[in-house]
Design a protein around this motif. Structure first.
Motif, PDB file in Angstrom:
ATOM      1  N   UNK A 159       0.867  -1.186   0.000  1.00 15.65           N
ATOM      2  CA  UNK A 159       0.000   0.000   0.000  1.00 15.65           C
ATOM      3  C   UNK A 159       0.899   1.230   0.000  1.00 15.65           C
ATOM      4  N   UNK A 160       0.746   2.066  -1.024  1.00 12.56           N
ATOM      5  CA  UNK A 160       1.532   3.292  -1.122  1.00 12.56           C
ATOM      6  C   UNK A 160       0.569   4.475  -1.260  1.00 12.56           C
ATOM      7  N   UNK A 161       1.092   5.661  -1.027  1.00 11.38           N
ATOM      8  CA  UNK A 161       0.255   6.860  -1.131  1.00 11.38           C
ATOM      9  C   UNK A 161       0.882   7.824  -2.136  1.00 11.38           C
ATOM     10  N   UNK A 162       0.125   8.807  -2.604  1.00 16.04           N
ATOM     11  CA  UNK A 162       0.632   9.708  -3.645  1.00 16.04           C
ATOM     12  C   UNK A 162       1.849  10.511  -3.220  1.00 16.04           C
ATOM     13  N   UNK A 163       2.072  10.703  -1.912  1.00 12.21           N
ATOM     14  CA  UNK A 163       3.197  11.509  -1.472  1.00 12.21           C
ATOM     15  C   UNK A 163       4.495  10.704  -1.388  1.00 12.21           C
ATOM     16  N   UNK A 164       4.415   9.406  -1.023  1.00 16.46           N
ATOM     17  CA  UNK A 164       5.648   8.657  -0.748  1.00 16.46           C
ATOM     18  C   UNK A 164       5.762   7.377  -1.583  1.00 16.46           C
ATOM     19  N   UNK A 165       5.060   7.317  -2.706  1.00 12.72           N
ATOM     20  CA  UNK A 165       5.122   6.084  -3.494  1.00 12.72           C
ATOM     21  C   UNK A 165       6.513   5.864  -4.097  1.00 12.72           C
ATOM     22  N   UNK A 166       7.304   6.932  -4.185  1.00 18.82           N
ATOM     23  CA  UNK A 166       8.663   6.798  -4.745  1.00 18.82           C
ATOM     24  C   UNK A 166       9.718   6.728  -3.655  1.00 18.82           C
ATOM     25  N   UNK A 167       9.315   6.515  -2.421  1.00 18.68           N
ATOM     26  CA  UNK A 167      10.244   6.499  -1.287  1.00 18.68           C
ATOM     27  C   UNK A 167      11.329   5.429  -1.500  1.00 18.68           C
ATOM     28  N   UNK A 168      12.585   5.837  -1.394  1.00 24.78           N
ATOM     29  CA  UNK A 168      13.700   4.907  -1.647  1.00 24.78           C
ATOM     30  C   UNK A 168      13.743   3.776  -0.621  1.00 24.78           C
ATOM     31  N   UNK A 169      13.273   4.056   0.607  1.00 25.86           N
ATOM     32  CA  UNK A 169      13.266   3.002   1.634  1.00 25.86           C
ATOM     33  C   UNK A 169      12.401   1.829   1.211  1.00 25.86           C
ATOM     34  N   UNK A 170      11.310   2.110   0.501  1.00 24.83           N
ATOM     35  CA  UNK A 170      10.443   1.044   0.002  1.00 24.83           C
ATOM     36  C   UNK A 170      11.079   0.322  -1.178  1.00 24.83           C
ATOM     37  N   UNK A 171      11.578   1.083  -2.132  1.00 25.00           N
ATOM     38  CA  UNK A 171      12.078   0.467  -3.371  1.00 25.00           C
ATOM     39  C   UNK A 171      13.399  -0.269  -3.155  1.00 25.00           C
ATOM     40  N   UNK A 172      14.354   0.383  -2.485  1.00 22.32           N
ATOM     41  CA  UNK A 172      15.659  -0.269  -2.288  1.00 22.32           C
ATOM     42  C   UNK A 172      15.624  -1.280  -1.154  1.00 22.32           C
ATOM     43  N   UNK A 173      14.755  -1.038  -0.159  1.00 25.95           N
ATOM     44  CA  UNK A 173      14.732  -1.929   0.998  1.00 25.95           C
ATOM     45  C   UNK A 173      13.888  -3.167   0.812  1.00 25.95           C
ATOM     46  N   UNK A 174      12.886  -3.099  -0.098  1.00 28.10           N
ATOM     47  CA  UNK A 174      11.962  -4.230  -0.213  1.00 28.10           C
ATOM     48  C   UNK A 174      11.686  -4.636  -1.663  1.00 28.10           C
TER      49      UNK A 174
END
Length: 523
Positions: A159-174
């Motif tokens: 589940x992502x939101x319009x403000x943080x869908x590009x957050x590097x912690x999500x993409x690089x971490x998971x």
């Protein structure tokens, strides 16, 4: 065969492959395959009739609100309480998932199981929905819980939101570490109601592009709003389809087995070009030279020809035997991984043992230097015949010289008899020599042949048999690993895609990750 029976058979094959391979695999591969075996077996013991779906995401993404919306309840922590809890919330659509929730580690007080509010929602029967802590929380314990639970779920919904869908912690971490698990993933862009209608397609396109940059191709992305309910019905329909098929759990387990089998096959070369007889033939000349076999065979022949002498084998040359063993290991293990090469070196005879066996083998070779059976009789007959012939010749000479007076016919007779006797003696002597030479050649050839035969047995028993057993184990591990893979993708080249049997929108065929994919196994 049912999914359950098929998975058990594949799991047993993978476990047997580990047993046969023993310590010949590298530690990470063994650990990874053992983890898959243990995890799938434990999940099979709990049954694959439940489908575990987890909502994961960052702070403020609205996971808990979506959890409540999907469940049609108000249970999960929302808002200000959320960052303070590191516990997983679960909603089960039947009362048979208690053991499964214990396995996942959901506290008893954090479960809704077969509540009255769920009655009439039979389409989701078998579903276990989890609401995970925020992966980006300031509390390290939250991420620890997420990291522990993620490998245990069958379908993961980010589940992502319009403000943080590009957050590097999500993409690089998971997300980048989830390549290969696309068929068991879904991404929900929550709070879509806060995005102007004209920018929604652009936002969804950007999110899809980021996922593709992460290596995740074909992952469904759905725009939803927990506040307005937009897209929630689509999510529920998808979950209903998944539960109707009841194959996500089996598919996840199958994917785990397939990934472990692929990893194992990657450590096991398909082509090991080695055969026993040619290997023995290649190395035999070296042992022949190391033992002096040809020289001893020649000495036996000389002893037979000359009628005297007793040759013997010298101690085998240590360096030559050691080098022969090393060449054998190099040739036989050329295509094998290091662990199998090490096992091969440990299983064949050591250099000193091999040298002792070589020495014992050549000592067993018969070194018969006796002459022909009637050689002495023939030699005596030749000497007697020649001696009598000479005596008669002397007498003939005396008669011819008038020293001895005999009738005129006698000189001719005596010379004839003398010639016959001398020729007979010479013939017997030549025949005896020819017979002895022939026997000498046969004895020499026999020693050489017998010596080669015993040296072949030493090579076959001390080096060949262990090599054959090890390569048979290697083939068996490959066959077991192949049988542990998805039947529709196992091919001669061990290549292809693995198909996870998930719901229609999620059932993409995706390649097994080259590395780094998370491993579904019990914590």
């Amino acid at each position: 065969m049912t999914d359950d029976a098929t998975l058990r058979a594949r799991t047993d094959a993978l476990a047997q492959a580990l047993t046969v391979a023993h310590d010949r695999l590298d530690a990470p591969t063994t650990a990874r395959v053992q983890q898959a075996v243990d995890g799938v077996r434990e999940r099979l013991a709990l049954g694959v009739e439940h489908t575990v779906v987890a909502l994961a995401g960052g702070t403020g993404s609205g996971k808990s609100s979506l959890f409540n919306k999907i469940c049609r309840l108000t249970f999960a922590d929302v808002g200000i309480k959320r960052p303070t809890t590191a516990r997983v919330t679960a909603c089960s659509w039947d009362d048979g998932a208690q053991a499964l929730l214990d396995w996942i580690g959901v506290d008893r007080e954090r479960r809704i199981v077969q509540a009255d509010e769920l009655e009439g929602d039979e389409a989701l029967d078998g579903l276990v929905l989890l609401d995970l802590p925020d992966h980006d929380s300031v509390e390290p314990r939250h991420r620890e819980v997420v990291d522990r639970v993620l490998p245990l779920v069958d379908l993961l919904i980010w589940v992502v939101d319009p403000q943080k869908y590009a957050d590097d912690a999500l993409h690089s971490g998971y997300l980048r570490d989830s390549v290969g698990m696309e068929a068991s993933m879904l991404v929900l862009l929550n709070q879509i109601d806060t995005v102007p209608a004209g920018r929604r397609e652009e936002l969804l396109g950007d999110l899809n592009r980021l996922l593709e940059d992460d290596g995740l191709v074909g992952v469904p992305v759905i725009a939803v709003s927990a506040r307005t309910g937009e897209g929630v019905a689509q999510v529920r329909e998808l979950l209903e389809e998944v539960c109707e098929r009841q194959t996500v759990a089996a598919g996840r387990a199958a994917g785990e087995l397939d990934g472990a089998a692929r990893l194992l096959l990657a450590q096991m070369p398909a082509d090991v070009p080695w055969q026993l007889e040619p290997a023995v033939e290649r190395e035999l000349p070296a042992l022949v030279e190391a033992t002096g076999l040809d020289a001893v065979a020649g000495q036996v022949g000389a002893a037979v020809r000359n009628g005297y002498g007793m040759p013997e084998f010298p101690p085998p040359d240590r360096d030559a035997v050691t080098l022969s063993r090393a060449r054998w290991l190099t040739r036989a293990g050329a295509a094998l991984p290091p662990g199998w090469q090490r096992s091969l070196a440990e299983s064949v005879q050591g250099a000193d043992t091999l040298r002792a066996c070589v020495a014992e083998a050549v000592r067993s070779v018969g070194l018969d230097v006796t002459g022909p059976a009637h050689a002495r009789v023939v030699r005596r007959a030749a000497w007697v015949s020649a001696g009598v012939g000479a005596a008669v010749g002397v007498l003939a000479g005396l008669v011819s010289g008038g020293v001895v007076v005999l009738p005129d016919a006698w000189p001719v007779v005596l010379w004839a008899v003398a010639g016959v006797l001398v020729l007979a003696g010479a013939g017997l002597a030549v025949g005896a020599a020819v017979t002895r030479r022939r026997l000498a050649r046969r004895r020499a050839e026999g020693v050489a042949a017998e010596g080669r035969a015993v040296l072949e047995r030493v090579l076959a028993d001390g080096l060949g048999a262990p090599t054959v057993r090890l390569l048979a184990a290697h083939r068996q591990v490959r066959e077991l690993a192949r049988s542990a893979r998805e039947s529709d993708v196992a091919g001669p080249g061990d290549t292809g895609a693995s198909t996870s049997p998930t719901a229609g929108g999620l059932g993409a065929s995706t390649p097994e990750p080259a590395g780094g994919a998370r491993t579904p196994a019990p914590a």
